[in-house]
Design a protein around this motif. Structure first.
Motif, mmCIF file in Angstrom:
data_model
loop_
_atom_site.group_PDB
_atom_site.id
_atom_site.type_symbol
_atom_site.label_atom_id
_atom_site.label_comp_id
_atom_site.label_asym_id
_atom_site.label_seq_id
_atom_site.Cartn_x
_atom_site.Cartn_y
_atom_site.Cartn_z
ATOM 1 N N UNK A 183 0.838 -1.206 0.000
ATOM 2 C CA UNK A 183 0.000 0.000 0.000
ATOM 3 C C UNK A 183 0.875 1.258 0.000
ATOM 4 N N UNK A 184 0.476 2.237 -0.796
ATOM 5 C CA UNK A 184 1.179 3.514 -0.840
ATOM 6 C C UNK A 184 0.465 4.510 0.067
ATOM 7 N N UNK A 185 1.227 5.317 0.771
ATOM 8 C CA UNK A 185 0.657 6.306 1.691
ATOM 9 C C UNK A 185 0.999 7.706 1.195
ATOM 10 N N UNK A 186 -0.021 8.556 1.118
ATOM 11 C CA UNK A 186 0.146 9.924 0.621
ATOM 12 C C UNK A 186 -0.301 10.920 1.684
ATOM 13 N N UNK A 187 0.274 12.110 1.613
ATOM 14 C CA UNK A 187 -0.088 13.159 2.568
ATOM 15 C C UNK A 187 -1.361 13.889 2.170
ATOM 16 N N UNK A 188 -1.714 13.853 0.888
ATOM 17 C CA UNK A 188 -2.884 14.596 0.439
ATOM 18 C C UNK A 188 -3.616 13.839 -0.657
ATOM 19 N N UNK A 189 -4.880 14.180 -0.816
ATOM 20 C CA UNK A 189 -5.714 13.606 -1.867
ATOM 21 C C UNK A 189 -5.148 13.942 -3.238
ATOM 22 N N UNK A 190 -4.676 15.176 -3.387
ATOM 23 C CA UNK A 190 -4.136 15.625 -4.671
ATOM 24 C C UNK A 190 -2.932 14.785 -5.086
ATOM 25 N N UNK A 191 -2.073 14.461 -4.134
ATOM 26 C CA UNK A 191 -0.910 13.630 -4.443
ATOM 27 C C UNK A 191 -1.329 12.219 -4.839
ATOM 28 N N UNK A 192 -2.350 11.702 -4.185
ATOM 29 C CA UNK A 192 -2.779 10.323 -4.426
ATOM 30 C C UNK A 192 -3.387 10.135 -5.808
ATOM 31 N N UNK A 193 -3.984 11.183 -6.368
ATOM 32 C CA UNK A 193 -4.642 11.050 -7.672
ATOM 33 C C UNK A 193 -3.863 11.719 -8.795
ATOM 34 N N UNK A 194 -2.689 12.263 -8.492
ATOM 35 C CA UNK A 194 -1.954 13.080 -9.467
ATOM 36 C C UNK A 194 -1.678 12.349 -10.769
ATOM 37 N N UNK A 195 -1.360 11.047 -10.708
ATOM 38 C CA UNK A 195 -1.001 10.313 -11.925
ATOM 39 C C UNK A 195 -2.181 9.554 -12.524
ATOM 40 N N UNK A 196 -3.395 9.803 -12.036
ATOM 41 C CA UNK A 196 -4.588 9.099 -12.520
ATOM 42 C C UNK A 196 -5.298 9.916 -13.589
ATOM 43 N N UNK A 197 -5.729 9.238 -14.648
ATOM 44 C CA UNK A 197 -6.435 9.915 -15.736
ATOM 45 C C UNK A 197 -7.937 9.981 -15.502
ATOM 46 N N UNK A 240 -5.627 10.744 -22.452
ATOM 47 C CA UNK A 240 -6.191 11.652 -21.469
ATOM 48 C C UNK A 240 -5.112 12.170 -20.528
ATOM 49 N N UNK A 241 -5.204 13.422 -20.115
ATOM 50 C CA UNK A 241 -4.227 13.959 -19.170
ATOM 51 C C UNK A 241 -4.476 13.396 -17.771
ATOM 52 N N UNK A 242 -3.434 13.373 -16.958
ATOM 53 C CA UNK A 242 -3.641 12.943 -15.581
ATOM 54 C C UNK A 242 -4.153 14.119 -14.746
ATOM 55 N N UNK A 243 -4.485 13.827 -13.514
ATOM 56 C CA UNK A 243 -5.090 14.841 -12.650
ATOM 57 C C UNK A 243 -4.141 15.994 -12.374
#
Length: 243
Positions: A62-76, A180-183
């Protein structure tokens, strides 16, 4: 690549480690293995590992992120779960359609299915950053789902859509040519848009930018379209600078 490997299950600020373990088990039974945690209130512990049963590898990776924005940054594609319906009518998606869309888009890039806090779910700001909003049609008299149940339902629909595609590859949608661009790229565009439109005096309150975000999210911009819009913004900035 197995398209299921592109699908990320994201849990926001989980309170109980046991819920993380149960969610990991729910994922693995449906062939999903990518778990992302955003600022869990308590770390993964022995109870989480016990409830994960044979899915300890999902917890370990499991990956742990500090923010929602970081967690979805590479998702299209980002799909957020929500029990709130009133303000989300234009972006609601049924569980079955969610499974199909997730599998289709996973052919091209990372897809996130996001689950909010156990008690309050996702914030309005987080929901705004999701392309679609998944709502489970539960009993209106008692619609309470715990976190692992919700993850299990979403994961099941993803697996059913994936299995259907394996049995009938001819139904594979013709989306291979789209990019598609990522988030993260979209966020740069939104920030660029807000900065310029405020400078022009078009945006004078937050409501305008909220509407623009919804508009562009619904449009599901492709990368070349996003680049065109960014180029337009840059051109306007240059014209302003020349005056």
């Amino acid at each position: 690549m197995n398209s299921l490997d592109q699908i990320q299950i994201i849990l926001i600020e989980t309170s109980l480690p046991a819920n993380i373990g149960s969610a990991a088990r729910a994922m693995k039974t449906m062939g999903l293995s990518n778990l992302r945690l955003v600022s869990p209130l308590n770390p993964i512990d022995e109870q989480a590992q016990a409830l994960a049963a044979g899915a300890k590898d999902v917890l370990d990776n499991a990956q742990i992120f500090d923010s929602f924005e970081q967690a979805i940054a590479d998702c299209q594609l980002v799909i957020g779960t929500s029990a709130r319906l009133r303000h989300l009518q234009n972006s609601l998606i049924e569980p079955r359609d969610c499974g199909k869309l997730a599998v289709e888009r996973a052919e091209q890039g990372k897809v996130a299915i996001v689950f909010g806090r156990e008690r309050v779910g996702l914030t309005n700001e987080e929901l705004l950053k999701c392309h679609y909003h998944l709502n489970f049609p539960t009993n209106p008299d008692y619609g309470s789902l715990n976190l692992a149940m919700a993850v299990q339902l979403a994961s099941y629909e993803v697996r059913m859509a994936w299995l259907e595609l394996q049995k009938n590859p001819q139904i594979r949608p013709l989306v291979e040519e789209k990019d598609y661009p990522n988030t993260e790229a979209l966020e740069h565009f939104f920030n660029h848009t807000e900065r310029l439109y405020k400078q022009l005096g078009f945006i004078r309150n937050d409501a305008v930018m909220l509407k623009l975000r919804r508009l562009y999210q619904r449009a599901e911009l492709e990368t070349n379209e996003l680049n065109l819009l960014r180029g337009m913004l840059t051109s306007v900035e240059k014209q302003i600078g020349n005056k």
